[in-house]
Design a protein around this motif. Structure first.
Motif, short mmCIF file in Angstrom:
data_model
loop_
_atom_site.label_atom_id
_atom_site.label_comp_id
_atom_site.label_asym_id
_atom_site.label_seq_id
_atom_site.Cartn_x
_atom_site.Cartn_y
_atom_site.Cartn_z
N ASN A 206 0.80 -1.22 0.00
CA ASN A 206 0.00 0.00 0.00
C ASN A 206 0.84 1.28 0.00
N ARG A 207 1.99 1.25 0.71
CA ARG A 207 2.77 2.48 0.84
C ARG A 207 4.25 2.29 0.52
N GLY A 208 4.84 1.25 1.09
CA GLY A 208 6.29 1.10 1.03
C GLY A 208 6.86 1.04 -0.37
N ARG A 209 6.24 0.27 -1.25
CA ARG A 209 6.81 0.09 -2.59
C ARG A 209 6.81 1.39 -3.39
N TRP A 210 5.78 2.21 -3.17
CA TRP A 210 5.73 3.49 -3.89
C TRP A 210 6.81 4.45 -3.36
N MET A 211 7.06 4.40 -2.06
CA MET A 211 8.09 5.25 -1.46
C MET A 211 9.48 4.87 -1.95
N THR A 212 9.77 3.56 -1.96
CA THR A 212 11.11 3.14 -2.38
C THR A 212 11.32 3.36 -3.88
N ALA A 213 10.27 3.19 -4.68
CA ALA A 213 10.39 3.45 -6.12
C ALA A 213 10.60 4.93 -6.38
N ALA A 214 9.82 5.78 -5.70
CA ALA A 214 9.96 7.23 -5.88
C ALA A 214 11.33 7.71 -5.42
N ALA A 215 11.91 7.03 -4.43
CA ALA A 215 13.21 7.45 -3.90
C ALA A 215 14.31 7.36 -4.96
N VAL A 216 14.24 6.33 -5.82
CA VAL A 216 15.25 6.21 -6.88
C VAL A 216 15.16 7.41 -7.82
N LEU A 217 13.94 7.75 -8.23
CA LEU A 217 13.74 8.90 -9.12
C LEU A 217 14.13 10.19 -8.42
N GLY A 218 13.81 10.28 -7.12
CA GLY A 218 14.18 11.48 -6.36
C GLY A 218 15.68 11.64 -6.27
N GLY A 219 16.40 10.55 -6.02
CA GLY A 219 17.86 10.62 -5.96
C GLY A 219 18.46 11.02 -7.29
N TRP A 220 17.90 10.47 -8.38
CA TRP A 220 18.37 10.86 -9.71
C TRP A 220 18.11 12.34 -9.97
N ALA A 221 16.93 12.83 -9.58
CA ALA A 221 16.59 14.24 -9.81
C ALA A 221 17.53 15.16 -9.03
N VAL A 222 17.83 14.80 -7.79
CA VAL A 222 18.78 15.60 -7.01
C VAL A 222 20.15 15.61 -7.69
N GLY A 223 20.56 14.44 -8.20
CA GLY A 223 21.85 14.35 -8.89
C GLY A 223 21.89 15.16 -10.17
N ALA A 224 20.72 15.34 -10.81
CA ALA A 224 20.67 16.09 -12.07
C ALA A 224 20.83 17.59 -11.87
N VAL A 225 20.47 18.07 -10.67
CA VAL A 225 20.50 19.53 -10.45
C VAL A 225 21.57 19.95 -9.45
#
Length: 222
Positions: free
Chosen positions: A150-169
């Motif tokens: 219900n919650r955990g998988r969406w958080m861990t998946a979004a974290a990869v994209l979030g880390g990439w986005a931080v690295g991009a900027v």
């Protein structure tokens, strides 16, 4: 991926674990040696001190995730004992998942800020970490059940994209990248082996060996 479920362990999970092990021993651990020079230059430390420091940070990463894993297993045992459910207690869910959110975000960040650049190293890193996510996802779902769905998988998946986005900027100092990479290395070693080694997993050694050998050959040829 419902075909991964069940005991004995799916050959696909064992194969993915083998790929990740090959990547750890033939790529991540040797790359730690490269970061020793970064530590030496940035911190003005002796060669002996930097040798110890980089592996000490990796050890801290391994110990941190081991402690979290033991806490999750103890919590799951308490839940079974009270006959509530076969899952980690709700109060520990956020701590355990939060640690993997940070872990996944770091993997996403290092997509753009690794020591080796170029398309081939990027693809090697991508495949190894994607398969590693398959095994960690399976383990987290086993520990947290519906809360993870219900919650955990969406958080861990979004974290990869979030880390990439931080690295991009942003671009943090190279010495800090070295610390983060060393910490991640320890975490990857623990998280790979904990999914394959426990006896109750009934892992498929043939698939594990095939994944390890096949990816090792790819790494050596790259």
């Amino acid at each position: 991926m419902r075909f991964l479920a069940g005991t004995p362990r799916s050959r696909w999970l064992s194969g993915a674990g083998g790929v990740a092990v090959a990547y750890v021993f033939l790529h991540i651990l040797p790359e730690l040696a490269v970061h020793q020079q970064t530590f030496s230059d940035a911190l003005a430390l002796s060669e002996q001190m930097t040798d110890s420091l980089v592996y000490l940070v990796a050890l801290v990463g391994l110990a941190t995730f081991y402690g979290l894993e033991r806490a999750a297993k103890a919590s799951r045992l308490r839940s079974r004992g009270s006959r509530r459910c076969d899952a980690v207690e709700a109060e520990l869910f956020w701590l355990h998942i939060g640690s993997f959110v940070l872990y996944n975000a770091l993997i996403g960040y290092l997509l753009l800020h690794r020591e080796e650049t170029g398309l081939v190293p990027l693809l090697i890193y991508f495949v190894a970490m994607a398969l590693h996510f398959v095994t960690t996802d399976y383990g987290l779902r086993e520990d947290h059940k519906d809360r993870y769905d219900n919650r955990g998988r969406w958080m861990t998946a979004a974290a990869v994209l979030g880390g990439w986005a931080v690295g991009a900027v942003t671009e943090i100092p190279q010495v800090l990248v070295g610390f983060l990479f060393a910490f991640l290395a320890g975490g990857v070693v623990l998280n790979v082996l904990k999914e394959e080694l426990p006896e109750e997993r009934q892992s498929n050694f043939g698939a594990f060996a095939l994944g390890t050998t096949g990816y090792a050959l790819i790494l050596l040829a790259a």
